[in-house]
Design a protein around this motif. Structure first.
Motif, PDB file in Angstrom:
ATOM      1  N   ASN A 356      -2.707   7.262  -8.755  1.00  0.00           N
ATOM      2  CA  ASN A 356      -3.844   6.506  -8.240  1.00  0.00           C
ATOM      3  C   ASN A 356      -3.407   5.145  -7.717  1.00  0.00           C
ATOM      4  OD1 ASN A 356      -4.881   8.618 -10.054  1.00  0.00           O
ATOM      5  ND2 ASN A 356      -6.860   7.746  -9.490  1.00  0.00           N
ATOM      6  N   ALA A 357      -2.354   4.589  -8.328  1.00  0.00           N
ATOM      7  CA  ALA A 357      -1.847   3.298  -7.846  1.00  0.00           C
ATOM      8  C   ALA A 357      -1.342   3.432  -6.407  1.00  0.00           C
ATOM      9  CB  ALA A 357      -0.719   2.797  -8.740  1.00  0.00           C
ATOM     10  N   LEU A 358      -0.718   4.564  -6.115  1.00  0.00           N
ATOM     11  CA  LEU A 358      -0.223   4.801  -4.757  1.00  0.00           C
ATOM     12  C   LEU A 358      -1.401   4.906  -3.781  1.00  0.00           C
ATOM     13  CD1 LEU A 358       2.255   5.462  -2.947  1.00  0.00           C
ATOM     14  CD2 LEU A 358       1.887   7.866  -3.500  1.00  0.00           C
ATOM     15  N   CYS A 360      -4.188   3.491  -4.104  1.00  0.00           N
ATOM     16  CA  CYS A 360      -4.788   2.153  -3.998  1.00  0.00           C
ATOM     17  C   CYS A 360      -3.965   1.210  -3.139  1.00  0.00           C
ATOM     18  CB  CYS A 360      -4.871   1.497  -5.373  1.00  0.00           C
ATOM     19  SG  CYS A 360      -6.298   1.949  -6.310  1.00  0.00           S
ATOM     20  N   THR A 361      -2.643   1.227  -3.358  1.00  0.00           N
ATOM     21  CA  THR A 361      -1.834   0.158  -2.776  1.00  0.00           C
ATOM     22  C   THR A 361      -0.831   0.650  -1.734  1.00  0.00           C
ATOM     23  OG1 THR A 361      -0.142   0.352  -4.494  1.00  0.00           O
ATOM     24  CG2 THR A 361      -1.945  -1.159  -4.944  1.00  0.00           C
ATOM     25  N   GLY A 362      -0.626   1.957  -1.631  1.00  0.00           N
ATOM     26  CA  GLY A 362       0.395   2.474  -0.716  1.00  0.00           C
ATOM     27  C   GLY A 362      -0.099   2.627   0.709  1.00  0.00           C
TER      28      GLY A 362
ATOM     29  N   PHE B 151      -6.862  -3.851 -10.943  1.00  0.00           N
ATOM     30  CA  PHE B 151      -5.854  -4.434 -10.056  1.00  0.00           C
ATOM     31  C   PHE B 151      -6.374  -5.728  -9.424  1.00  0.00           C
ATOM     32  CE2 PHE B 151      -3.969   0.030  -8.930  1.00  0.00           C
ATOM     33  CZ  PHE B 151      -3.653   0.204 -10.265  1.00  0.00           C
ATOM     34  N   PRO B 178      -2.331   2.936 -15.095  1.00  0.00           N
ATOM     35  CA  PRO B 178      -2.198   3.153 -13.646  1.00  0.00           C
ATOM     36  C   PRO B 178      -1.301   2.130 -12.946  1.00  0.00           C
ATOM     37  CG  PRO B 178      -4.265   2.072 -14.088  1.00  0.00           C
ATOM     38  CD  PRO B 178      -3.574   2.245 -15.415  1.00  0.00           C
ATOM     39  N   GLN B 182       4.771  -1.401  -7.737  1.00  0.00           N
ATOM     40  CA  GLN B 182       4.050  -1.678  -6.502  1.00  0.00           C
ATOM     41  C   GLN B 182       2.775  -2.484  -6.780  1.00  0.00           C
ATOM     42  OE1 GLN B 182       3.503   1.911  -4.309  1.00  0.00           O
ATOM     43  NE2 GLN B 182       3.052   0.863  -2.391  1.00  0.00           N
TER      44      GLN B 182
END
Lengths: 414, 210
Positions: A356-358, A360-362, B151, B178, B182
């Motif tokens: 999910n981080a990817l 969100c931010t990728g 975040f 999470p 990055q």
């Protein structure tokens, strides 16, 4: 010639079932599980999603159609805020009640059952639920504490039992239950209407029913994380007895839910058995036996256990591989994908793992690269469903779209 | 008996450990020695956790035993004694997120490793981080969050530290299921810690020479 919605619906169901049964489907199915993403995407607040069904309907429908994945999620997971309010539901804080309008609701842990109450719970669980547990979990049901033991209504005992319903506090609770009952009934109707429309457009519902691992039932909502973890040392026999007792409850919830929806996908939400949350011996003692019974019971009822696993599960792979071939979906948040394929390949269908981080931010390129790896490793010869690691709140829409479109393009089996 | 007590606590044998503590106190053992033994026992627990032999329930159980021993020992102690700490870490779960298990484990592991830790709780708004950092003056700040929505709260918190001139005075680590490198970059933190051991390692690096 363009396919009819009915044909598309059947094609999508077959694609899913082929993946579950470890046959090679026409392509990798893509079924992204959604929390509040549709609200963000359609520009409504989370609070609106919980309180205004028309807005929720619009947001979730727009999302389903724009994403055009193989299955859709309705707004079940956003819960009816007004109903929770009337119940005085203490297990959650939500936008509009304790949290800001743009926040996902969150679980409020507590020892809703104390360690000293195991005996009472085990001796007469329904009575314990009605007179002790529900009043703690729902403020509006506090009046039920004033009822005498529910089992006492035999012969003249019925007079005393019924008489207690004359108590003003009991009656307050009953009124609140009727009010909340109307709200929840309407909400289910609203979800039903949504499902009908989406199905008519050719999309199956990802969620047929929901249930939990028996250990999590005790850990999440009765004893709390700390309580249940200490019970493994301080009250192991009672904890095991409670896990055994609620195992048929967990199975019953899955089977009844799937019967009501006519949809075989029974999601089992796993929480407290992940790597780090207990050692291997504890997993094999307290967690897996109950979960396995639920999985086996669902399979016997011709349903598909869709096991949604939070946390890392790499250490548990060998244990959970002990299920019949081609019947189960294991959805992973974090796992060593190579080990997962090696151990579960040929046994169970794997899903999830796009961080999910990817999302969100990728960038879309990074997402595609990650999905390519998943399809190459996990999707080799079938047995994989593309999905995010965890249900999606925030994500860049272009990233989610990239995950879906890339799977449709690259995930084709020739 | 000290060795025996250390072993019982490290092996999480609560009843036997409590019995032994009572026996030791009635035999005239210095209560401070009992507490010192407890501290070394918890170090063993921490070590077993680092080595992957112990898991979260074991940490909680050792905490439970420690608490019960403290309750027995405390009435026997006259005044608190100061001990030299390795460095100061302030930790909290950011605004809008009320998850605390991970944060509590990190706090436990930092304390076991000799850090002076101030845990300011969950759902902590940026301005409270600013205020508490001014008061406590930590070298390291840990931001915890289990939701992707956290975040932006992390980002806002770090921006608030920048605006109040505190950013250069602290090293910031983030953690929670999470999060990753990055995300650390995205929110403007110095590093991401994948688990409690990583948080200890980062704090060590950042407070060396103290």
């Amino acid at each position: 010639m363009e396919k009819s919605p009915q044909e598309l619906y059947e094609e999508r169901e077959k694609r899913f079932m082929d993946a579950v049964q470890l046959k090679v489907p026409d392509r990798v199915p893509i079924i992204p599980c959604l929390d509040f993403f549709p609200a963000i995407y359609a520009g409504i607040t989370f609070e609106e999603a919980m309180y205004d069904y028309d807005k929720a309907y619009m947001a979730w429908k727009k999302t389903a159609l724009d994403l055009d994945a193989d299955m859709y999620w309705n707004s079940y997971i956003s819960y009816p805020g007004k109903g929770l309010e009337v119940l005085g539901y203490n297990l959650l804080k939500w936008p509009g009640k304790g949290l800001k309008a743009d926040r996902m609701y969150q679980f409020v842990e507590g020892e809703y059952m104390k360690a000293s109450e195991y005996d009472e719970f085990l001796a007469d669980p329904t009575d314990f639920m009605i007179r002790t547990y529900y009043p703690r979990v729902c403020s509006a049901m506090a009046g039920l504490q004033k009822l005498p033991p529910i089992h006492g209504g035999y012969w003249q005992g019925i007079f005393g039992l019924v008489g207690s319903f004359g108590d003003p506090e009991v009656q307050e609770s009953l009124k609140a239950l009727m009010e909340a009952g109307n709200i929840f009934a309407k909400w289910f109707e609203f979800l039903g209407d949504f499902n009908k429309e989406l199905e008519a457009l050719g999309y199956p519902n990802a969620l047929g029913a929901a249930t939990y691992a028996p250990y999590d039932i005790i850990g999440d909502t009765f004893r709390g994380t700390r309580g249940v973890m200490l019970d493994m040392y301080k009250n192991p026999e009672k904890l095991l007895a409670a896990v055994d007792m609620v195992t048929p409850w967990a199975l019953e919830a899955g089977i009844n839910g799937a019967k009501a929806s006519g949809n075989p996908r029974v999601w089992i939400w796993l929480h407290k058995g992940c790597d780090g949350f207990m050692n291997d011996e504890q997993f094999k003692t307290f967690y897996w036996p109950g979960l396995k019974k639920v999985i086996m019971g669902l399979i016997e009822a011709d349903l598909v256990p869709y096991v949604y696993i939070e946390g890392d599960y790499t250490c548990r792979l060998e244990t959970i591989a002990d299920v019949p071939k081609g019947k189960v979906v294991y959805h992973f948040e974090q796992v060593d994908i190579y080990k997962a394929k090696e151990i579960l390949g040929g046994v169970a269908c794997i899903s999830g793992n796009v961080p999910n981080a990817l999302l969100c931010t990728g960038t879309p390129e990074e997402v595609k690269e990650y999905c390519k790896k998943l399809i190459d490793v996990l999707g080799k010869d079938g047995g994989y469903i593309m999905d995010s690691s965890a249900c999606i709140d925030e994500a860049r829409p272009e990233n989610l779209k990239a995950m879906i479109d890339f799977t449709k393009e690259y995930g084709v089996y020739s | 008996m000290q060795e025996k007590l250390k072993e019982l606590i490290a092996d999480l044998k609560e009843e036997e450990a409590l019995e032994l503590v009572k026996e030791m106190l009635s035999n005239g053992t210095d209560p401070m020695d009992v507490l010192e033994t407890c501290r070394t026992a918890v170090e063993v627990v921490g070590k077993r956790f680092e080595e992957g032999k112990y898991f979260i329930p074991d940490l909680l159980m050792s905490g439970e035993i420690m608490e019960n021993i403290s309750n027995i020992v405390k009435p026997h102690i006259s005044a608190d004694t100061e001990e030299k700490k390795r460095g100061k870490v302030l930790i909290g779960t950011v605004e809008g997120d009320i998850h605390d298990i991970g944060k509590n484990i990190v706090t436990f592991m930092l304390e076991v490793n000799g850090f002076d830790v101030l845990d300011i709780g969950v759902d902590v708004p940026p301005e409270v981080f600013v205020e508490k950092i001014k008061e406590f003056q930590p070298q390291v700040v840990g931001l915890s969050g289990l939701l992707t929505l956290a975040f932006d709260s992390m980002k806002n918190t770090i921006e608030a530290l920048e605006n109040s001139g505190l950013r250069d005075k602290v090293k910031i680590m983030i953690g929670g299921s999470p999060t990753d490198e990055q995300v650390a970059k995205y929110v403007g933190a110095d590093a991401h810690g994948k688990d409690a051991n990583a948080a200890v390692e980062l704090s060590r690096q950042w407070t060396e020479g103290n």
